[in-house]
Design a protein around this motif. Sequence first.
Motif, PDB file in Angstrom:
ATOM      1  N   CYS A   1       0.856  -1.189   0.000  1.00  0.00           N
ATOM      2  CA  CYS A   1       0.000   0.000   0.000  1.00  0.00           C
ATOM      3  C   CYS A   1       0.893   1.240   0.000  1.00  0.00           C
ATOM      4  O   CYS A   1       1.750   1.387   0.866  1.00  0.00           O
ATOM      5  CB  CYS A   1      -0.897   0.003   1.228  1.00  0.00           C
ATOM      6  SG  CYS A   1      -1.769   1.573   1.476  1.00  0.00           S
TER       7      CYS A   1
ATOM      8  N   LYS B   1      -0.135   4.325   0.406  1.00  0.00           N
ATOM      9  CA  LYS B   1      -0.617   5.392   1.292  1.00  0.00           C
ATOM     10  C   LYS B   1      -0.032   5.262   2.685  1.00  0.00           C
ATOM     11  O   LYS B   1       0.459   6.234   3.254  1.00  0.00           O
ATOM     12  CB  LYS B   1      -2.141   5.384   1.363  1.00  0.00           C
ATOM     13  CG  LYS B   1      -2.777   6.060   0.193  1.00  0.00           C
ATOM     14  CD  LYS B   1      -4.163   6.505   0.546  1.00  0.00           C
ATOM     15  CE  LYS B   1      -4.637   7.418  -0.549  1.00  0.00           C
ATOM     16  NZ  LYS B   1      -5.878   8.040  -0.252  1.00  0.00           N
TER      17      LYS B   1
ATOM     18  N   LYS C   1     -11.911  -1.191  -5.402  1.00  0.00           N
ATOM     19  CA  LYS C   1     -11.656   0.181  -5.872  1.00  0.00           C
ATOM     20  C   LYS C   1     -10.832   0.958  -4.850  1.00  0.00           C
ATOM     21  O   LYS C   1      -9.938   1.724  -5.215  1.00  0.00           O
ATOM     22  CB  LYS C   1     -12.977   0.899  -6.169  1.00  0.00           C
ATOM     23  CG  LYS C   1     -13.634   0.399  -7.440  1.00  0.00           C
ATOM     24  CD  LYS C   1     -14.893   1.171  -7.762  1.00  0.00           C
ATOM     25  CE  LYS C   1     -15.469   0.688  -9.085  1.00  0.00           C
ATOM     26  NZ  LYS C   1     -16.540   1.548  -9.576  1.00  0.00           N
ATOM     27  N   HIS C   2     -11.114   0.754  -3.578  1.00  0.00           N
ATOM     28  CA  HIS C   2     -10.341   1.404  -2.511  1.00  0.00           C
ATOM     29  C   HIS C   2      -8.862   0.993  -2.594  1.00  0.00           C
ATOM     30  O   HIS C   2      -7.966   1.830  -2.520  1.00  0.00           O
ATOM     31  CB  HIS C   2     -10.926   1.044  -1.142  1.00  0.00           C
ATOM     32  CG  HIS C   2     -10.105   1.503   0.013  1.00  0.00           C
ATOM     33  ND1 HIS C   2     -10.146   2.785   0.499  1.00  0.00           N
ATOM     34  CD2 HIS C   2      -9.182   0.837   0.749  1.00  0.00           C
ATOM     35  CE1 HIS C   2      -9.300   2.899   1.510  1.00  0.00           C
ATOM     36  NE2 HIS C   2      -8.698   1.725   1.687  1.00  0.00           N
TER      37      HIS C   2
ATOM     38  N   LYS D   1      -7.112   2.546  -5.541  1.00  0.00           N
ATOM     39  CA  LYS D   1      -6.790   3.946  -5.257  1.00  0.00           C
ATOM     40  C   LYS D   1      -5.550   4.039  -4.367  1.00  0.00           C
ATOM     41  O   LYS D   1      -4.655   4.843  -4.615  1.00  0.00           O
ATOM     42  CB  LYS D   1      -7.993   4.622  -4.581  1.00  0.00           C
ATOM     43  CG  LYS D   1      -7.844   6.099  -4.411  1.00  0.00           C
ATOM     44  CD  LYS D   1      -9.108   6.721  -3.835  1.00  0.00           C
ATOM     45  CE  LYS D   1      -8.926   8.201  -3.639  1.00  0.00           C
ATOM     46  NZ  LYS D   1     -10.117   8.812  -3.035  1.00  0.00           N
ATOM     47  N   ASP D   2      -5.499   3.201  -3.319  1.00  0.00           N
ATOM     48  CA  ASP D   2      -4.313   3.160  -2.443  1.00  0.00           C
ATOM     49  C   ASP D   2      -3.046   2.828  -3.220  1.00  0.00           C
ATOM     50  O   ASP D   2      -1.965   3.305  -2.900  1.00  0.00           O
ATOM     51  CB  ASP D   2      -4.479   2.106  -1.338  1.00  0.00           C
ATOM     52  CG  ASP D   2      -5.394   2.551  -0.221  1.00  0.00           C
ATOM     53  OD1 ASP D   2      -5.833   3.722  -0.227  1.00  0.00           O
ATOM     54  OD2 ASP D   2      -5.681   1.716   0.664  1.00  0.00           O
TER      55      ASP D   2
ATOM     56  N   GLY E   1      -2.430   3.693  -6.150  1.00  0.00           N
ATOM     57  CA  GLY E   1      -2.062   4.793  -7.038  1.00  0.00           C
ATOM     58  C   GLY E   1      -2.451   4.561  -8.485  1.00  0.00           C
ATOM     59  O   GLY E   1      -1.892   5.184  -9.382  1.00  0.00           O
ATOM     60  N   LYS E   2      -3.427   3.670  -8.731  1.00  0.00           N
ATOM     61  CA  LYS E   2      -3.853   3.382 -10.102  1.00  0.00           C
ATOM     62  C   LYS E   2      -4.658   4.556 -10.654  1.00  0.00           C
ATOM     63  O   LYS E   2      -5.230   5.357  -9.909  1.00  0.00           O
ATOM     64  CB  LYS E   2      -4.663   2.092 -10.144  1.00  0.00           C
ATOM     65  CG  LYS E   2      -3.812   0.878  -9.832  1.00  0.00           C
ATOM     66  CD  LYS E   2      -4.450  -0.382 -10.293  1.00  0.00           C
ATOM     67  CE  LYS E   2      -3.468  -1.526 -10.085  1.00  0.00           C
ATOM     68  NZ  LYS E   2      -4.003  -2.787 -10.529  1.00  0.00           N
ATOM     69  N   SER E   3      -4.741   4.622 -11.989  1.00  0.00           N
ATOM     70  CA  SER E   3      -5.472   5.698 -12.658  1.00  0.00           C
ATOM     71  C   SER E   3      -6.973   5.561 -12.400  1.00  0.00           C
ATOM     72  O   SER E   3      -7.461   4.465 -12.083  1.00  0.00           O
ATOM     73  CB  SER E   3      -5.217   5.651 -14.159  1.00  0.00           C
ATOM     74  OG  SER E   3      -5.837   4.501 -14.716  1.00  0.00           O
ATOM     75  N   GLN E   4      -7.692   6.667 -12.598  1.00  0.00           N
ATOM     76  CA  GLN E   4      -9.141   6.648 -12.398  1.00  0.00           C
ATOM     77  C   GLN E   4      -9.805   5.702 -13.387  1.00  0.00           C
ATOM     78  O   GLN E   4     -10.752   5.001 -13.035  1.00  0.00           O
ATOM     79  CB  GLN E   4      -9.723   8.060 -12.519  1.00  0.00           C
ATOM     80  CG  GLN E   4     -11.185   8.155 -12.101  1.00  0.00           C
ATOM     81  CD  GLN E   4     -11.420   7.729 -10.649  1.00  0.00           C
ATOM     82  OE1 GLN E   4     -10.712   8.149  -9.743  1.00  0.00           O
ATOM     83  NE2 GLN E   4     -12.423   6.884 -10.422  1.00  0.00           N
TER      84      GLN E   4
ATOM     85  N   ILE F   1      -9.460   2.272 -12.037  1.00  0.00           N
ATOM     86  CA  ILE F   1     -10.359   2.100 -10.880  1.00  0.00           C
ATOM     87  C   ILE F   1     -11.796   1.891 -11.373  1.00  0.00           C
ATOM     88  O   ILE F   1     -12.505   1.011 -10.898  1.00  0.00           O
ATOM     89  CB  ILE F   1     -10.258   3.308  -9.927  1.00  0.00           C
ATOM     90  CG1 ILE F   1      -8.862   3.343  -9.283  1.00  0.00           C
ATOM     91  CG2 ILE F   1     -11.354   3.259  -8.865  1.00  0.00           C
ATOM     92  CD1 ILE F   1      -8.553   4.622  -8.538  1.00  0.00           C
ATOM     93  N   ASP F   2     -12.207   2.699 -12.354  1.00  0.00           N
ATOM     94  CA  ASP F   2     -13.570   2.593 -12.882  1.00  0.00           C
ATOM     95  C   ASP F   2     -13.813   1.275 -13.611  1.00  0.00           C
ATOM     96  O   ASP F   2     -14.957   0.841 -13.747  1.00  0.00           O
ATOM     97  CB  ASP F   2     -13.863   3.762 -13.829  1.00  0.00           C
ATOM     98  CG  ASP F   2     -13.939   5.088 -13.086  1.00  0.00           C
ATOM     99  OD1 ASP F   2     -14.124   5.076 -11.839  1.00  0.00           O
ATOM    100  OD2 ASP F   2     -13.789   6.140 -13.744  1.00  0.00           O
TER     101      ASP F   2
END
Length: 163
Positions: free
Chosen positions: A75, A77, A129-130, A133-134, A136-139, A142-143
Motif C-alpha cells: 500500500c 498510502k 476500488k479502494h 486507489k491506495d 495509485g492506479k489511474s481513475q 479504478i472505474d
Amino acid sequence: MKKIMLLAVLALAFTSCKNNGQDTKEEKVSYAKFGDSITAEGAITGAELLEKYKTLKDSTDTLNVKVISKIKEVCQKKGCWMNLELSGKEVAFVKFKDYGFFVPKNASGSEVIANGKAFVNIISVDELKHYAKDEGKSQASIDSITKPEITYSFLADGVLIKK
C-alpha cells in the motif's frame, strides 16, 4: 641472510594459511520486525502455501501458517497491506491484525516472513476500488473494476522483512 629468508618464508606460509577474517559459519540473516515477535523457523514457501490454499473449502476455512516469500506490492498510502508472491501469477493479499502495524511503503521486492491466518476471501467491488486507489492506479483503471474478486488472503500478526 639465510635466517632472514627462512623467517620471510615462514611468515608467508603462516599468513597464506590464515582464514583472512572470513567466518566459516553461515551468515546470520537480519530482519526488521513488525507486529508480534516471530522467528523464521518453520516457514513454508509461497508455492507450498498456494497448495494449502487449494485445500480450503470456503471463506470460513482458515489455516495457521508461517510463510516466506517476496513482497510484490505494498500500500503506497500507509503500508497497511501487501501482496506476497505465491507461485506464477498468484499472490496472497495480506492485511495486518487489528490494523496494529504497517510495513514500509518501499518494501516491494523484499524477502518477507509472515505469520498468521490464511483464508480464501471474496472482495467487494467497493473494497477493490479502494485498494486500487491506495495503489495509485489511474481513475480509468479504478472505474474498470466491476466484479467482486475471489482472493487468497492472509491476516498477519507478525512480519519479518529481510534487511
